[in-house]
Structures are given as structure tokens and as C-alpha cells.
Enzyme design. Structure first.
Site, PDB file in Angstrom:
ATOM      1  N   SER A  35       3.599   2.390   2.711  1.00 25.04           N
ATOM      2  CA  SER A  35       4.043   1.207   3.473  1.00 25.04           C
ATOM      3  C   SER A  35       5.560   1.210   3.640  1.00 25.04           C
ATOM      4  CB  SER A  35       3.569  -0.084   2.792  1.00 25.04           C
ATOM      5  OG  SER A  35       4.042  -0.152   1.467  1.00 25.04           O
ATOM      6  N   LEU A  94       0.821  -1.212   0.000  1.00 20.45           N
ATOM      7  CA  LEU A  94       0.000   0.000   0.000  1.00 20.45           C
ATOM      8  C   LEU A  94       0.856   1.265   0.000  1.00 20.45           C
ATOM      9  CD1 LEU A  94      -2.606  -1.137   2.684  1.00 20.45           C
ATOM     10  CD2 LEU A  94      -3.022  -0.897   0.223  1.00 20.45           C
ATOM     11  N   SER A  95       0.246   2.363  -0.380  1.00 22.95           N
ATOM     12  CA  SER A  95       0.923   3.657  -0.358  1.00 22.95           C
ATOM     13  C   SER A  95       1.410   3.958   1.065  1.00 22.95           C
ATOM     14  CB  SER A  95      -0.062   4.733  -0.817  1.00 22.95           C
ATOM     15  OG  SER A  95       0.541   5.990  -0.779  1.00 22.95           O
ATOM     16  N   LYS A 129       7.834   1.227   0.577  1.00 25.63           N
ATOM     17  CA  LYS A 129       8.503   0.655  -0.608  1.00 25.63           C
ATOM     18  C   LYS A 129       9.676   1.508  -1.075  1.00 25.63           C
ATOM     19  CE  LYS A 129       4.652   0.837  -2.980  1.00 25.63           C
ATOM     20  NZ  LYS A 129       3.776   1.404  -1.942  1.00 25.63           N
ATOM     21  N   SER A 143       1.357  -1.662  -7.274  1.00 26.22           N
ATOM     22  CA  SER A 143       1.036  -2.869  -8.062  1.00 26.22           C
ATOM     23  C   SER A 143       0.008  -3.746  -7.342  1.00 26.22           C
ATOM     24  CB  SER A 143       2.307  -3.649  -8.434  1.00 26.22           C
ATOM     25  OG  SER A 143       3.188  -3.839  -7.343  1.00 26.22           O
TER      26      SER A 143
HETATM   27  P1  ADP Z   1       5.715   3.980  -0.422  1.00 27.51           P
HETATM   28  O1  ADP Z   1       6.863   4.035  -1.395  1.00 27.51           O
HETATM   29  O2  ADP Z   1       5.344   2.561  -0.035  1.00 27.51           O
HETATM   30  O3  ADP Z   1       4.530   4.792  -0.822  1.00 27.51           O
HETATM   31  P2  ADP Z   1       7.347   5.675   1.221  1.00 27.51           P
HETATM   32  O4  ADP Z   1       8.650   4.963   1.370  1.00 27.51           O
HETATM   33  O5  ADP Z   1       7.257   6.775   0.212  1.00 27.51           O
HETATM   34  O6  ADP Z   1       6.217   4.571   0.974  1.00 27.51           O
HETATM   35  O7  ADP Z   1       6.872   6.263   2.606  1.00 27.51           O
HETATM   36  C1  ADP Z   1       6.920   5.519   3.797  1.00 27.51           C
HETATM   37  C2  ADP Z   1       6.922   6.464   4.972  1.00 27.51           C
HETATM   38  O8  ADP Z   1       6.866   5.699   6.176  1.00 27.51           O
HETATM   39  C3  ADP Z   1       8.211   7.281   5.026  1.00 27.51           C
HETATM   40  O9  ADP Z   1       7.870   8.577   5.471  1.00 27.51           O
HETATM   41  C4  ADP Z   1       9.047   6.517   6.049  1.00 27.51           C
HETATM   42  O10 ADP Z   1       9.960   7.343   6.709  1.00 27.51           O
HETATM   43  C5  ADP Z   1       7.975   6.028   7.022  1.00 27.51           C
HETATM   44  N1  ADP Z   1       8.337   4.826   7.777  1.00 27.51           N
HETATM   45  C6  ADP Z   1       8.202   4.702   9.118  1.00 27.51           C
HETATM   46  N2  ADP Z   1       8.597   3.488   9.537  1.00 27.51           N
HETATM   47  C7  ADP Z   1       9.002   2.805   8.457  1.00 27.51           C
HETATM   48  C8  ADP Z   1       9.544   1.493   8.273  1.00 27.51           C
HETATM   49  N3  ADP Z   1       9.741   0.647   9.276  1.00 27.51           N
HETATM   50  N4  ADP Z   1       9.858   1.117   7.010  1.00 27.51           N
HETATM   51  C9  ADP Z   1       9.644   1.978   5.976  1.00 27.51           C
HETATM   52  N5  ADP Z   1       9.154   3.230   6.094  1.00 27.51           N
HETATM   53  C10 ADP Z   1       8.825   3.649   7.331  1.00 27.51           C
END
Ligand code: ADP
Length: 202
Positions: free
Chosen positions: A40, A37-38, A42, A110
Site C-alpha cells: 500500500s 495492506l502489503s 507504508k 498490523s
Molecule cells: P508496504 O510497505 O506498504 O508494503 P511499499 O512502500 O514497500 O509498501 O511498496 C509500495 C509500492 O507502491 C512501491 O513500489 C511504491 O513505489 C509504489 N507506489 C505507487 N504509488 C504510490 C503512492 N502513491 N504511495 C506509496 N507508494 C506508491
């Protein structure tokens, strides 16, 4: 869109093979496919894996959802058909990157199993590493780094995965990262350990 095979267009074999490039780079060319999910995690995890690999002298490259939608896929929206085409193109690009010998790290929601499996089937067994970046929606709503969940809950974003559009969890991913329970570093270490243990880093 006509996806049938083009007539009179043939695959041209180069003189340097994938294995030659892999030997040059000291790694296997693979696709590490982050799905979830958004917010999460990734992109955060993929970028950190890229950095850590670079430090080890390994060449990886992140293909990121938002970035690709600014260029290659800027003509696509978020309807089911457009999402399918989005993933198809990214899959083909990731396949080319892996054929170049790189470790392609893709960070895309995805949401559809079928579309991810199509990418899996583009490459040889073992060359598609599906990583499910798992996090409960209650935690994601709190993180909400781009304010998207809030907007989606107010009904201001159509087809938002997890709120107003479906997400199909992987049945058998190579790895699951539970980002509500583990730190970024722990998740990154798990990915690197997988690559080490499966002979991707030679
Ligand atoms: P996605 O690409 O899945 O949309 P992002 O990486 O852009 O997600 O954003 C994830 C957000 O969650 C970031 O702000 C990141 O700092 C925060 N976060 C907090 N804890 C975690 C963790 N354990 N693993 C990954 N991201 C985390």
C-alpha cells in the site's frame, strides 16, 4: 508466553526525563503508526517522511516490517498468535524510541485492530498517530513489487493479508492516505502537516 508482570523487577527512572530530551531535539517523541495492506506504500511513505524530517533537523527513525523480521522478530511467523507477538514487540520498541524523544515511524501491516489499540494504550494520548495507508486490492495486485500477491493468489503463500488472511481497517485513524489517488509526495506532505499542526515539531 507468560506476559504477566515480572516479580522483583522495577522500572528504573533515569535522571534525564523525556521532556528534557524533547527540548534537546526540538520535537515531541511520538509513534507514527502506518498500517495497511502489503504494497500500500507504508515503507515508501515512512522513509520519505524520515528524510524530509531529517532535512528539517528533526530526528525520526523507521521501524520496517521486513527489517524487524530479519532480526528482533526472526523467530516469528504469520499465524495470528505470531502476528500479535510481532506487533507487541514492535509496539514496545516504538514506545522506547518515542521515550528517547524520537519520532518513531513504524511500517507494519498490523492487520488486527486489537493489537494496534494495545500499542495506542502504551503511550499517552496524542503520542500514537495511526495512519491508515489505504489502497484497493485491485491496485495492489497490479503494483505487486515483490510478486507476493501473485504467489498468494496461486496459493503459494499461506496467511497473506488481504488474500488469505484478514485485514481490519482502523475505525478512527488520525490520518488516511489514499495511495491510489495521491502521490507519495502528497501523502508525505499530509503526514508532515499533521505533525506541524499538532505541535510535534517544536
Ligand atoms: P508496504 O510497505 O506498504 O508494503 P511499499 O512502500 O514497500 O509498501 O511498496 C509500495 C509500492 O507502491 C512501491 O513500489 C511504491 O513505489 C509504489 N507506489 C505507487 N504509488 C504510490 C503512492 N502513491 N504511495 C506509496 N507508494 C506508491
Amino acid at each position: 508466553m507468560d506476559q504477566s508482570k515480572p516479580k522483583n523487577v522495577f522500572w528504573h527512572e533515569g535522571k534525564v526525563k523525556k521532556e528534557d530530551r524533547e527540548r534537546l531535539l526540538g520535537q515531541k517523541g511520538v509513534i507514527v503508526w502506518f498500517t495497511g495492506l502489503s504494497a500500500s506504500g507504508k515503507s515508501t511513505i515512512a522513509c520519505e517522511v524520515e528524510r524530509r524530517l531529517f532535512e528539517k533537523g528533526k530526528l525520526a527513525y523507521v521501524l520496517d516490517g521486513d527489517n524487524i523480521r530479519h532480526g528482533l522478530n526472526k523467530d516469528l511467523g504469520f499465524s495470528p498468535e505470531d502476528r500479535e507477538e510481532n506487533i507487541r514487540r514492535i509496539g514496545e520498541v516504538a514506545k522506547l524510541f518515542s521515550d528517547a524523544g524520537l519520532i518513531a515511524l513504524t511500517a507494519f501491516i498490523s492487520p488486527y485492530k486489537k493489537d494496534r489499540d494495545k500499542v495506542r494504550n502504551l503511550v499517552k494520548k496524542g503520542e500514537f498517530i495511526e495512519v491508515y495507508v489505504k489502497c484497493p486490492i485491485s491496485v495492489l495486485k497490479q503494483r505487486d513489487p515483490k510478486g507476493m500477491y501473485e504467489k498468494a493468489l496461486r496459493g503459494e503463500v499461506k496467511d497473506f493479508t488481504g488474500i488469505s488472511a484478514p485485514y481490519e481497517e482502523p475505525d478512527n485513524p488520525e490520518l488516511i492516505l489514499e495511495t491510489d489517488k495521491e502521490s507519495v509526495e502528497q501523502s508525505v506532505n499530509k503526514v508532515l502537516a499533521y505533525l506541524e499542526n499538532h505541535g510535534i515539531l517544536i
